[in-house]
Scaffold this active site. Structure first.
Site, PDB file in Angstrom:
ATOM      1  CE1 TYR A   1      -2.432  61.770  42.539  1.00  0.00           C
ATOM      2  CE2 TYR A   1      -4.174  61.936  44.182  1.00  0.00           C
ATOM      3  CZ  TYR A   1      -2.833  61.949  43.849  1.00  0.00           C
ATOM      4  OH  TYR A   1      -1.889  62.135  44.836  1.00  0.00           O
ATOM      5  CB  CYS A   2      -9.283  57.895  42.995  1.00  0.00           C
ATOM      6  SG  CYS A   2      -9.669  59.337  43.985  1.00  0.00           S
ATOM      7  CB  ALA A   3      -8.176  54.851  38.761  1.00  0.00           C
TER       8      ALA A   3
ATOM      9  CE  LYS B   1      -0.571  59.184  44.093  1.00  0.00           C
ATOM     10  NZ  LYS B   1       0.886  59.034  44.206  1.00  0.00           N
TER      11      LYS B   1
ATOM     12  CB  SER C   1      -2.828  59.749  47.665  1.00  0.00           C
ATOM     13  OG  SER C   1      -3.857  60.627  48.037  1.00  0.00           O
TER      14      SER C   1
ATOM     15  CG  ASN D   1       7.888  62.181  45.957  1.00  0.00           C
ATOM     16  OD1 ASN D   1       6.986  62.201  46.782  1.00  0.00           O
ATOM     17  ND2 ASN D   1       8.347  63.290  45.365  1.00  0.00           N
TER      18      ASN D   1
HETATM   19  N1  LIG Z   1       0.416  67.495  47.667  1.00  0.00           N
HETATM   20  C1  LIG Z   1      -0.521  66.723  48.165  1.00  0.00           C
HETATM   21  O1  LIG Z   1      -1.516  67.203  48.751  1.00  0.00           O
HETATM   22  C2  LIG Z   1      -0.400  65.212  48.085  1.00  0.00           C
HETATM   23  C3  LIG Z   1      -1.305  64.442  48.834  1.00  0.00           C
HETATM   24  C4  LIG Z   1      -1.207  63.059  48.777  1.00  0.00           C
HETATM   25  C5  LIG Z   1      -0.234  62.459  47.999  1.00  0.00           C
HETATM   26  N2  LIG Z   1       0.635  63.236  47.273  1.00  0.00           N
HETATM   27  C6  LIG Z   1       1.646  62.546  46.461  1.00  0.00           C
HETATM   28  O2  LIG Z   1       2.925  62.980  46.864  1.00  0.00           O
HETATM   29  C7  LIG Z   1       3.845  62.816  45.784  1.00  0.00           C
HETATM   30  C8  LIG Z   1       4.643  64.089  45.614  1.00  0.00           C
HETATM   31  O3  LIG Z   1       3.762  65.116  45.146  1.00  0.00           O
HETATM   32  P1  LIG Z   1       3.923  66.629  45.578  1.00  0.00           P
HETATM   33  O4  LIG Z   1       2.787  66.989  46.439  1.00  0.00           O
HETATM   34  O5  LIG Z   1       5.295  66.906  46.088  1.00  0.00           O
HETATM   35  O6  LIG Z   1       3.662  67.332  44.169  1.00  0.00           O
HETATM   36  P2  LIG Z   1       4.606  68.303  43.332  1.00  0.00           P
HETATM   37  O7  LIG Z   1       5.065  69.440  44.183  1.00  0.00           O
HETATM   38  O8  LIG Z   1       3.835  68.628  42.084  1.00  0.00           O
HETATM   39  O9  LIG Z   1       5.873  67.389  43.018  1.00  0.00           O
HETATM   40  C9  LIG Z   1       5.831  66.376  42.045  1.00  0.00           C
HETATM   41  C10 LIG Z   1       7.263  65.949  41.773  1.00  0.00           C
HETATM   42  O10 LIG Z   1       7.254  64.960  40.746  1.00  0.00           O
HETATM   43  C11 LIG Z   1       8.151  65.379  39.702  1.00  0.00           C
HETATM   44  N3  LIG Z   1       7.592  64.901  38.441  1.00  0.00           N
HETATM   45  C12 LIG Z   1       6.368  65.172  37.930  1.00  0.00           C
HETATM   46  N4  LIG Z   1       6.226  64.587  36.739  1.00  0.00           N
HETATM   47  C13 LIG Z   1       7.404  63.930  36.481  1.00  0.00           C
HETATM   48  C14 LIG Z   1       7.861  63.145  35.406  1.00  0.00           C
HETATM   49  N5  LIG Z   1       7.097  62.903  34.327  1.00  0.00           N
HETATM   50  N6  LIG Z   1       9.109  62.623  35.473  1.00  0.00           N
HETATM   51  C15 LIG Z   1       9.896  62.861  36.548  1.00  0.00           C
HETATM   52  N7  LIG Z   1       9.497  63.586  37.606  1.00  0.00           N
HETATM   53  C16 LIG Z   1       8.266  64.116  37.562  1.00  0.00           C
HETATM   54  C17 LIG Z   1       8.165  66.906  39.792  1.00  0.00           C
HETATM   55  O11 LIG Z   1       9.336  67.478  39.264  1.00  0.00           O
HETATM   56  P3  LIG Z   1       9.410  68.015  37.729  1.00  0.00           P
HETATM   57  O12 LIG Z   1       8.168  68.808  37.482  1.00  0.00           O
HETATM   58  O13 LIG Z   1      10.671  68.825  37.696  1.00  0.00           O
HETATM   59  O14 LIG Z   1       9.498  66.797  36.876  1.00  0.00           O
HETATM   60  C18 LIG Z   1       8.136  67.097  41.301  1.00  0.00           C
HETATM   61  O15 LIG Z   1       9.419  66.937  41.850  1.00  0.00           O
HETATM   62  C19 LIG Z   1       2.999  62.447  44.570  1.00  0.00           C
HETATM   63  O16 LIG Z   1       3.063  61.055  44.355  1.00  0.00           O
HETATM   64  C20 LIG Z   1       1.583  62.850  44.980  1.00  0.00           C
HETATM   65  O17 LIG Z   1       0.601  62.079  44.309  1.00  0.00           O
HETATM   66  C21 LIG Z   1       0.576  64.595  47.298  1.00  0.00           C
END
Ligand SMILES: NC(=O)c1ccc[n+]([C@@H]2O[C@H](COP(=O)([O-])OP(=O)(O)OC[C@H]3O[C@@H](n4cnc5c(N)ncnc54)[C@H](OP(=O)(O)O)[C@@H]3O)[C@@H](O)[C@H]2O)c1
Length: 242
Positions: free
Chosen positions: A125-127, A129, A112, A60
């Site tokens: 980011y697109c690349a 995903k 995504s 995730n």
């Molecule tokens: N939000 C959106 O609109 C959206 C849309 C489409 C897809 N997504 C995808 O959904 C997934 C979850 O994203 P989210 O929206 O929940 O974003 P988020 O709130 O920023 O959460 C990201 C999570 O990843 C962890 N993380 C980040 N860098 C890390 C690292 N180097 N090592 C270990 N953990 C790490 C963060 O915790 P720590 O900072 O504590 O490490 C956090 O728990 C991602 O893959 C994102 O690309 C999100």
């Protein structure tokens, strides 16, 4: 069900594990950076030692960047590819032997809509995903074909099939946009709904889900008429302030 949670921030992990336990579940955590190969190895070893096996891996963790390609740097590109692509791929490689011993192993990759349809000012980011999407498709077919061959540990036991589910959310109300500096659109899905739909897709044996109707429309329209989509995006996609 026993969960092992991971991210970099220990206090958040501790609070989440506590909340899961309060609701009757079992959860523990290990804090670290998933872009570190040493931490990934430690995480899988810890999983084997404390849980004794693994039925489900959810990849995730992810982060984006909002800015023009020309204003970015090689370091930013590498950081985004490391977290969104290399980390889940290499964690999966390490976890596969455990998953193949499970009765019905599963990998859930959180991709995504931008892994199906690319938007300007999010090129890195697109690349990443798109890469996660392609790898998920290849791995799914490969694991199905390889199932029932003997495990490579000389035990003579057969590998079980490991299913691969690609989840493609649209805008979700999380910390994601605080990190990129991009204003989040008013209509964002709640994280709980993403989790609930992911769980339903797992239970119904789906291989891929696009979560919102807006996301589905974007992907269909992009496949139907790419040149028009390209012109519309070039004209209307929000541009970051310089
Ligand atoms: N939000 C959106 O609109 C959206 C849309 C489409 C897809 N997504 C995808 O959904 C997934 C979850 O994203 P989210 O929206 O929940 O974003 P988020 O709130 O920023 O959460 C990201 C999570 O990843 C962890 N993380 C980040 N860098 C890390 C690292 N180097 N090592 C270990 N953990 C790490 C963060 O915790 P720590 O900072 O504590 O490490 C956090 O728990 C991602 O893959 C994102 O690309 C999100």
């Amino acid at each position: 069900v026993s969960l092992l949670l991971t991210a970099r921030r220990a206090p958040q992990l501790d609070a989440l594990a506590e909340e899961i336990r309060r609701q009757g579940g079992q959860a523990q955590w290990l804090a670290g950076d998933l872009t570190s190969a040493a931490f990934r190895a430690q995480l899988v070893a810890h999983t084997a030692a404390t849980l004794g096996g693994l039925d489900l891996l959810v990849n995730n963790a992810g982060a984006g960047r909002w800015g023009s390609f020309e204003s970015g740097s090689e370091a930013q590109l590498r950081d985004i590819l490391e977290l969104n692509f290399v980390a889940p791929v290499e964690l999966t490689r390490l976890a596969l032997p455990l998953l193949q011993r499970a009765p019905a192993g599963m990998i859930v990759n959180i991709g995504s809509v931008l892994g199906h349809c690319a938007l300007p000012y999010k090129s890195e980011y697109c690349a990443a995903k798109f890469a996660l999407h392609g790898w998920s498709d290849a791995l799914r077919a490969e694991l199905r074909r390889e199932a029932t061959r003997p495990l490579s540990d000389n035990s003579g036991a057969e590998r079980g099939n490991v299913a691969v589910l690609l989840v493609s959310p649209s805008t979700t109300a999380t910390e994601f946009f605080e990190r990129t500096g991009e204003a989040r659109r008013a209509r964002a899905m709640a994280p709980a709904e993403v989790a609930w739909r992911t769980r339903r897709a797992m239970e119904t044996g789906r291989q891929e889900i696009i979560l919102s109707w807006g996301g589905k429309l974007l992907v269909w329209f992009d496949r139907l008429c790419p040149p028009l989509m390209n012109r519309l995006l070039a004209r209307y996609a929000p541009r970051p302030r310089a």
